[in-house]
Design a protein around this motif. Structure first.
Motif, PDB file in Angstrom:
ATOM      1  N   ILE C  27       0.848  -1.202   0.000  1.00 21.83           N
ATOM      2  CA  ILE C  27       0.000   0.000   0.000  1.00 21.83           C
ATOM      3  C   ILE C  27       0.877   1.243   0.000  1.00 21.83           C
ATOM      4  CG2 ILE C  27      -1.816   1.250   1.243  1.00 21.83           C
ATOM      5  CD1 ILE C  27      -2.718  -1.464   2.392  1.00 21.83           C
ATOM      6  N   ALA C  28       1.936   1.194   0.802  1.00 19.22           N
ATOM      7  CA  ALA C  28       2.859   2.336   0.883  1.00 19.22           C
ATOM      8  C   ALA C  28       3.462   2.648  -0.482  1.00 19.22           C
ATOM      9  CB  ALA C  28       3.958   2.044   1.898  1.00 19.22           C
ATOM     10  N   GLU C  29       3.858   1.613  -1.204  1.00 17.94           N
ATOM     11  CA  GLU C  29       4.438   1.802  -2.543  1.00 17.94           C
ATOM     12  C   GLU C  29       3.450   2.467  -3.488  1.00 17.94           C
ATOM     13  OE1 GLU C  29       5.678  -1.935  -4.165  1.00 17.94           O
ATOM     14  OE2 GLU C  29       7.249  -2.116  -2.650  1.00 17.94           O
ATOM     15  N   ILE C  30       2.219   1.942  -3.455  1.00 12.53           N
ATOM     16  CA  ILE C  30       1.215   2.441  -4.396  1.00 12.53           C
ATOM     17  C   ILE C  30       0.823   3.885  -4.090  1.00 12.53           C
ATOM     18  CG2 ILE C  30      -1.131   2.080  -5.271  1.00 12.53           C
ATOM     19  CD1 ILE C  30      -0.648  -0.963  -4.530  1.00 12.53           C
ATOM     20  N   LEU C  31       0.677   4.186  -2.807  1.00 13.08           N
ATOM     21  CA  LEU C  31       0.263   5.542  -2.428  1.00 13.08           C
ATOM     22  C   LEU C  31       1.443   6.491  -2.281  1.00 13.08           C
ATOM     23  CD1 LEU C  31      -2.567   5.005   0.223  1.00 13.08           C
ATOM     24  CD2 LEU C  31      -2.759   5.271  -2.239  1.00 13.08           C
ATOM     25  N   GLU C  32       2.660   5.953  -2.404  1.00 13.07           N
ATOM     26  CA  GLU C  32       3.879   6.741  -2.189  1.00 13.07           C
ATOM     27  C   GLU C  32       3.869   7.423  -0.819  1.00 13.07           C
ATOM     28  OE1 GLU C  32       4.440   9.234  -5.623  1.00 13.07           O
ATOM     29  OE2 GLU C  32       4.312   7.504  -6.970  1.00 13.07           O
ATOM     30  N   LEU C  33       3.650   6.589   0.171  1.00  9.31           N
ATOM     31  CA  LEU C  33       3.684   7.046   1.559  1.00  9.31           C
ATOM     32  C   LEU C  33       4.720   6.188   2.282  1.00  9.31           C
ATOM     33  CD1 LEU C  33      -0.113   7.078   2.448  1.00  9.31           C
ATOM     34  CD2 LEU C  33       1.329   9.089   2.170  1.00  9.31           C
ATOM     35  N   ASN C  34       5.117   6.604   3.485  1.00 11.92           N
ATOM     36  CA  ASN C  34       5.976   5.672   4.208  1.00 11.92           C
ATOM     37  C   ASN C  34       5.112   4.664   4.963  1.00 11.92           C
ATOM     38  OD1 ASN C  34       5.792   6.280   7.108  1.00 11.92           O
ATOM     39  ND2 ASN C  34       6.622   8.279   6.474  1.00 11.92           N
ATOM     40  N   GLU C  35       5.726   3.514   5.243  1.00 10.04           N
ATOM     41  CA  GLU C  35       4.963   2.383   5.754  1.00 10.04           C
ATOM     42  C   GLU C  35       4.298   2.694   7.098  1.00 10.04           C
ATOM     43  OE1 GLU C  35       7.215  -1.261   5.343  1.00 10.04           O
ATOM     44  OE2 GLU C  35       5.610  -2.397   6.312  1.00 10.04           O
ATOM     45  N   ALA C  36       5.005   3.432   7.937  1.00 15.84           N
ATOM     46  CA  ALA C  36       4.460   3.766   9.257  1.00 15.84           C
ATOM     47  C   ALA C  36       3.159   4.564   9.100  1.00 15.84           C
ATOM     48  CB  ALA C  36       5.475   4.563  10.061  1.00 15.84           C
ATOM     49  N   ARG C  37       3.181   5.467   8.142  1.00 15.23           N
ATOM     50  CA  ARG C  37       1.988   6.280   7.871  1.00 15.23           C
ATOM     51  C   ARG C  37       0.826   5.381   7.429  1.00 15.23           C
ATOM     52  NH1 ARG C  37      -1.553   8.402   8.215  1.00 15.23           N
ATOM     53  NH2 ARG C  37      -2.604  10.214   7.286  1.00 15.23           N
ATOM     54  N   VAL C  38       1.152   4.381   6.605  1.00 20.31           N
ATOM     55  CA  VAL C  38       0.123   3.461   6.120  1.00 20.31           C
ATOM     56  C   VAL C  38      -0.482   2.683   7.283  1.00 20.31           C
ATOM     57  CG1 VAL C  38      -0.297   1.376   4.748  1.00 20.31           C
ATOM     58  CG2 VAL C  38       1.036   3.257   3.785  1.00 20.31           C
ATOM     59  N   ILE C  39       0.377   2.224   8.178  1.00 13.20           N
ATOM     60  CA  ILE C  39      -0.128   1.441   9.320  1.00 13.20           C
ATOM     61  C   ILE C  39      -1.100   2.286  10.152  1.00 13.20           C
ATOM     62  CG2 ILE C  39       0.561   0.280  11.473  1.00 13.20           C
ATOM     63  CD1 ILE C  39       3.141  -0.569   9.879  1.00 13.20           C
ATOM     64  N   ASP C  40      -0.734   3.554  10.360  1.00 12.88           N
ATOM     65  CA  ASP C  40      -1.648   4.476  11.067  1.00 12.88           C
ATOM     66  C   ASP C  40      -2.962   4.618  10.309  1.00 12.88           C
ATOM     67  OD1 ASP C  40       0.177   4.877  13.014  1.00 12.88           O
ATOM     68  OD2 ASP C  40       0.850   6.854  12.316  1.00 12.88           O
ATOM     69  N   LEU C  41      -2.809   4.816   9.006  1.00 16.00           N
ATOM     70  CA  LEU C  41      -3.996   5.002   8.149  1.00 16.00           C
ATOM     71  C   LEU C  41      -4.932   3.796   8.254  1.00 16.00           C
ATOM     72  CD1 LEU C  41      -5.244   6.828   5.802  1.00 16.00           C
ATOM     73  CD2 LEU C  41      -4.119   5.251   4.231  1.00 16.00           C
ATOM     74  N   MET C  42      -4.341   2.613   8.226  1.00 13.84           N
ATOM     75  CA  MET C  42      -5.147   1.395   8.279  1.00 13.84           C
ATOM     76  C   MET C  42      -5.863   1.278   9.619  1.00 13.84           C
ATOM     77  SD  MET C  42      -4.753   0.424   5.259  1.00 13.84           S
ATOM     78  CE  MET C  42      -5.844  -0.969   5.399  1.00 13.84           C
ATOM     79  N   ASP C  43      -5.159   1.630  10.679  1.00 13.43           N
ATOM     80  CA  ASP C  43      -5.782   1.601  12.009  1.00 13.43           C
ATOM     81  C   ASP C  43      -6.983   2.543  12.042  1.00 13.43           C
ATOM     82  OD1 ASP C  43      -4.152  -0.286  13.059  1.00 13.43           O
ATOM     83  OD2 ASP C  43      -2.749   1.129  13.974  1.00 13.43           O
ATOM     84  N   GLU C  44      -6.772   3.717  11.454  1.00 18.58           N
ATOM     85  CA  GLU C  44      -7.844   4.711  11.422  1.00 18.58           C
ATOM     86  C   GLU C  44      -9.038   4.169  10.616  1.00 18.58           C
ATOM     87  OE1 GLU C  44      -6.076   8.563  10.623  1.00 18.58           O
ATOM     88  OE2 GLU C  44      -8.083   9.298  10.093  1.00 18.58           O
ATOM     89  N   MET C  45      -8.719   3.559   9.467  1.00 19.65           N
ATOM     90  CA  MET C  45      -9.798   3.052   8.618  1.00 19.65           C
ATOM     91  C   MET C  45     -10.564   1.918   9.298  1.00 19.65           C
ATOM     92  SD  MET C  45      -8.383   3.131   4.683  1.00 19.65           S
ATOM     93  CE  MET C  45      -9.895   2.432   4.019  1.00 19.65           C
TER      94      MET C  45
END
Lengths: 198, 256, 198
Positions: C27-45
């Motif tokens: 997900i991080a690769e596709i959205l061009e975000l760092n992985e930690a940010r993605v993990i936060d995002l997923m928790d939020e979602m």
């Protein structure tokens, strides 16, 4: 069942239904509602999804409701398809490859017969990746292309030759035959019905 | 015994022993061997009387219990002398029950874990998901990525999944017309067999890209011919072609 | 890309990924975000979905995020869906599986030592269901097969990774004591309540 629960259940139903979708009649049966009520509900849900900025939408194809992704997200899906971690084969391609491997030489229509769905795209993918190739033409009308696996296929899976393929975990060939047979029998019933109709 | 137990519900001798220890409400570290052994033997005896299959493991455990019991009965001194030649001095203090206790504790641990796994299994069985979408439409033609991380196993697994999927699915119904009659096809097959010198391969019956209907008709024609003992079908191995052979002196007409 | 767009794209991605799921890295690769940010995002979602009373949920299985339906809606889906866990394992298979899971890599004779019974059949069942696999050979006479769990194992129990397995009970002999202790505490609480009531 309250409105929110209904919407929630429908979301689960459409999620599972995939691209076959569900007709209002089917949804009505499952939720034990009348069909008109379901149609209203679906209209409401369509709007909900847009309003909430959801990443999937409800569309009606051939009278069936189904979820699809949003066209404007296309670039991300392309990226997903190209992602190095995702450069494995799709399930559809794997299935098709397996059928070609175990049943070669085989025509497209025979593969489709077994899989029960079209596999033009999957065949194309496998050809592009040089895992399968045309190995001849069948006799008869139209002389359809026969597919078989390539040297690259053997290389990739580290096989000496095609006889080196593993025995499938369950008795796969028998299952396949049974499956084909059951589909044939289903067909036979139809044919017979047809005859009685004549 | 004051309580009844379901004899077939034990996974093995350790399971049975744990049950007996539980029922007796005794400390697993201080098993009254004489009492437990007696109950164990009674259970085995009952199993035997009920003509249940007493697996050899149960018998081995009975022997182990009896051996522990007799060791405990031996006067301490004698045991020491016996053991001296075999073990270190510090082993003298070893309780003959220790080994068994360790095994029981170990087994009990996994039984507990299995219970938790059972709950997780149940939880998981209540949710559903959907198969992944084929991403090929999103792949730009000119840059098909090379495949990676795919194993033979994945391929076979895909096939198995497909079978599971198709098995649960209703066959799609499409109406089509029967173009060739079974009777005609029977005649054709018999001709093909004759031309082939008494044999023909199943695959040779389909020389072109035939329709489902034709396959069905052929299949039914074959069944008819087999029923009337005009032909026999042999498949030597899985995946191999079916050999259709004329039955010598069989029903030559193949028709009713 | 704003937060809502991100969430919307992720929803589309997870929808396409289906039961294969997507790892945070992907997900991080596709959205061009760092992985930690993605993990936060997923928790939020995950929370968003629950709060909004959505009909699907985000779960983490075998390190990949995926959508599943809600357990409480199961009765509505039974007719149409295939479950990742459609039949339950026998007690023998489950005990054997537990041993393999916690002790892998492990040989058959070591498993039999622990269970006190033969487990050839259980191992066969587990292999057929692809919950365990051969992961090598032990040294020594006969070079016996070593067994370990598979990705399907994680999927079957809905585990994030093998470290997600429940803690095995530490000291079983403590059980009685613990029980007594907890009863004492319960008693004490009652006494205290009693006192406050006075």
């Amino acid at each position: 069942m309250d409105l929110n629960k209904m919407k929630s259940v429908v979301e689960g139903l459409l999620f599972l239904a995939g691209d076959e979708g569900l007709e209002s009649k089917q949804i009505a049966e499952i939720l034990e509602l009348n069909e008109a009520r379901v149609i209203d509900l679906m209209d409401e849900m369509k709007k909900d999804f847009i309003q909430a900025g959801r990443g999937i939408q409800i569309v009606e194809v051939a009278r069936a409701y189904q979820f699809t992704t949003l066209p404007e997200h296309m670039p991300y899906f392309e990226k997903m398809a190209h992602s190095p971690t995702n450069s494995t084969l799709s399930q559809a391609a794997l299935e098709t490859l397996a059928i070609v491997a175990y049943r070669q030489p085989i025509t497209r229509s025979d593969i489709e017969e077994i899989r029960g769905v079209k596999c033009e795209k999957a065949l194309h993918t496998l050809m592009t990746k040089v895992l399968i190739k045309e190995i001849g033409r069948a006799e008869g009308i139209g002389r359809p292309i026969l597919y078989g696996t390539t040297r690259e296929f053997l290389d990739y899976f580290g096989l000496k030759d095609i006889g080196d393929l593993p025995e499938p975990p369950v008795n796969l060939s028998m299952e396949l035959d049974e499956l084909e047979a059951s589909q044939l029998f289903a067909k036979k019933e139809i044919t017979e019905n047809d005859q009685t109709l004549e | 015994m004051s309580y009844s137990i379901k004899l077939d519900s034990f996974e093995g001798p350790l399971d049975l022993l744990l049950h007996l220890i539980d029922k007796a409400e005794v400390d697993i570290y201080d098993i009254p061997i004489a009492e437990i052994t007696e109950q164990y033997l009674i259970t085995i005896q009952t199993m035997h009387e009920l003509q249940l299959d007493v697996a050899s493991e149960f018998v081995v455990m009975a022997a182990t219990l009896l051996s522990i019991k007799s060791k405990l009965l031996l006067p301490k001194k004698e045991e020491q002398q016996l053991d001296m030649s075999l073990y270190d001095y510090d082993m003298d203090e070893m309780d003959p029950r220790d080994d068994l206790v360790q095994r029981l504790l170990e087994y009990k641990k996994f039984k507990k874990v299995a219970e938790q796994l059972r709950e997780m299994e149940m939880g998981r069985s209540h949710v559903f998901t959907r198969p992944a979408e084929d991403l090929t439409p999103y792949v730009r033609e000119e840059e098909q990525p090379a495949i990676k991380n795919v194993t033979l196993f994945d391929m076979v697994q895909a096939l198995e999944n497909m079978i599971q999927r198709l098995k649960t699915k209703d066959p799609v119904t499409k109406v089509s017309r029967d173009e060739v009659s079974i009777k005609d096809r029977m005649t054709e097959i018999r001709q093909l067999v004759k031309v082939g010198g008494g044999h023909v391969r199943f695959s040779q019956l389909f020389v072109n890209d035939v329709s489902r209907t034709e396959i069905v008709t052929t299949f039914l024609a074959l069944l008819e011919l087999m029923k009337s003992k005009a032909i026999t079908c042999v498949q030597n191995q899985l995946f191999t072609d079916i050999m259709i052979s004329e039955v010598k002196g069989g029903n030559n007409s193949g028709f009713e």
